[in-house]
Design an enzyme around this catalytic site. Structure first.
Site, PDB file in Angstrom:
ATOM      1  CE  LYS A  15     -10.929  14.304 144.759  1.00 14.72           C
ATOM      2  NZ  LYS A  15     -10.709  14.049 143.374  1.00 14.72           N
ATOM      3  NE  ARG A  90     -14.938  10.261 141.075  1.00 14.37           N
ATOM      4  CZ  ARG A  90     -13.924  10.264 141.911  1.00 14.37           C
ATOM      5  NH1 ARG A  90     -14.137  10.210 143.211  1.00 14.37           N
ATOM      6  NH2 ARG A  90     -12.697  10.323 141.454  1.00 14.37           N
ATOM      7  NE  ARG A 129      -2.726  10.430 141.050  1.00 13.42           N
ATOM      8  CZ  ARG A 129      -3.949  10.851 141.380  1.00 13.42           C
ATOM      9  NH1 ARG A 129      -4.112  11.679 142.389  1.00 13.42           N
ATOM     10  NH2 ARG A 129      -5.001  10.461 140.715  1.00 13.42           N
ATOM     11  NE  ARG A 135      -4.590   6.311 141.577  1.00 13.67           N
ATOM     12  CZ  ARG A 135      -5.491   7.180 142.014  1.00 13.67           C
ATOM     13  NH1 ARG A 135      -5.269   7.846 143.117  1.00 13.67           N
ATOM     14  NH2 ARG A 135      -6.609   7.372 141.347  1.00 13.67           N
ATOM     15  NE  ARG A 147      -9.121   8.515 137.383  1.00 15.37           N
ATOM     16  CZ  ARG A 147      -7.871   8.747 137.764  1.00 15.37           C
ATOM     17  NH1 ARG A 147      -6.874   8.350 137.031  1.00 15.37           N
ATOM     18  NH2 ARG A 147      -7.651   9.333 138.890  1.00 15.37           N
TER      19      ARG A 147
END
Ligand code: ADP
Length: 192
Positions: A15, A90, A129, A135, A147
């Site tokens: 995204k 969301r 990632r 992160r 998630r």
């Protein structure tokens, strides 16, 4: 007529990357609630302190807090003509709130882009990632799964909500492929 678009998809669907290109194509600012929350975390603001543990656990920040933050952002001068929202709404409560907010400003959504990526691909991207960007909410497989589950349970119903409502074009795009390939698919779907 203002131009408010959404880019929608599971964690690691791409995204953020695609929003960067799409906002230029549409000529509107990119408004990412995830980026906004992370800016509050790194700035150690009052809101940052409130959301720190929530983000680390992979759950959603409460709607009232998130909606308020979005309302303030959409009241800024640069979004007067529209915005590309990323990470918001969301859940269906946020989606209904956004409809009300836009109606109150005599406008409505112009388009919704949905990136489709299979779970297996998402999990391997999230691991990559975590290693690359450090992160913390990507590093723990249990948080990653949470998630993905949160997306399925709470966020995906927004797509059905928009389809049932029938007021906005929903552009479903295959999110597997090179960045350029996915970008081209999005442009072809959204049009000029
Ligand atoms: P990703 O792109 O990996 O799905 P984001 O960067 O959009 O993640 O968001 C990171 C975290 O910020 C989410 O896991 C959630 O805790 C919080 N967050 C972002 N947007 C929202 C929202 N609209 N409502 C509630 N929480 C949100």
């Amino acid at each position: 007529m203002t131009r408010h678009f959404l880019i929608f998809g599971p964690p690691a669907a791409g995204k953020g990357t695609q929003a960067g290109a799409l906002k230029d194509h549409l000529g509107v600012p990119h408004v990412s609630t995830g980026d906004m929350f992370r800016a509050h975390l790194s700035g150690d603001t009052e809101l940052g302190k409130v959301v720190k543990d929530i983000l680390a656990s992979g759950q959603l920040v409460p709607d009232t807090i998130t909606n308020q933050m979005v309302a303030e952002r959409l009241a800024e001068a640069d979004t007067a003509e529209g915005a590309l929202l990323d990470g918001f709404p969301r859940n269906v409560i946020q989606a209904a709130w956004l409809d009300g907010y836009l109606a109150g400003h005599r406008t409505k959504l112009s388009g919704v882009v949905v990136l489709r990526v299979p779970d297996e691909e998402l999990r391997s991207r999230l691991v990559g990632r975590a290693e690359k960007e450090n992160r913390s909410d990507d590093a723990d497989p249990a948080v990653v799964q949470r998630r993905i589950d949160t997306y399925k349970e709470q966020s995906e119903p927004c797509i059905a909500y928009y389809k049932a409502q029938g007021m906005v074009d929903v552009h479903e795009v295959d999110g597997v492929g090179s960045i350029e390939e996915v970008e081209a698919r999005i442009r072809a779907s959204v049009g000029g």
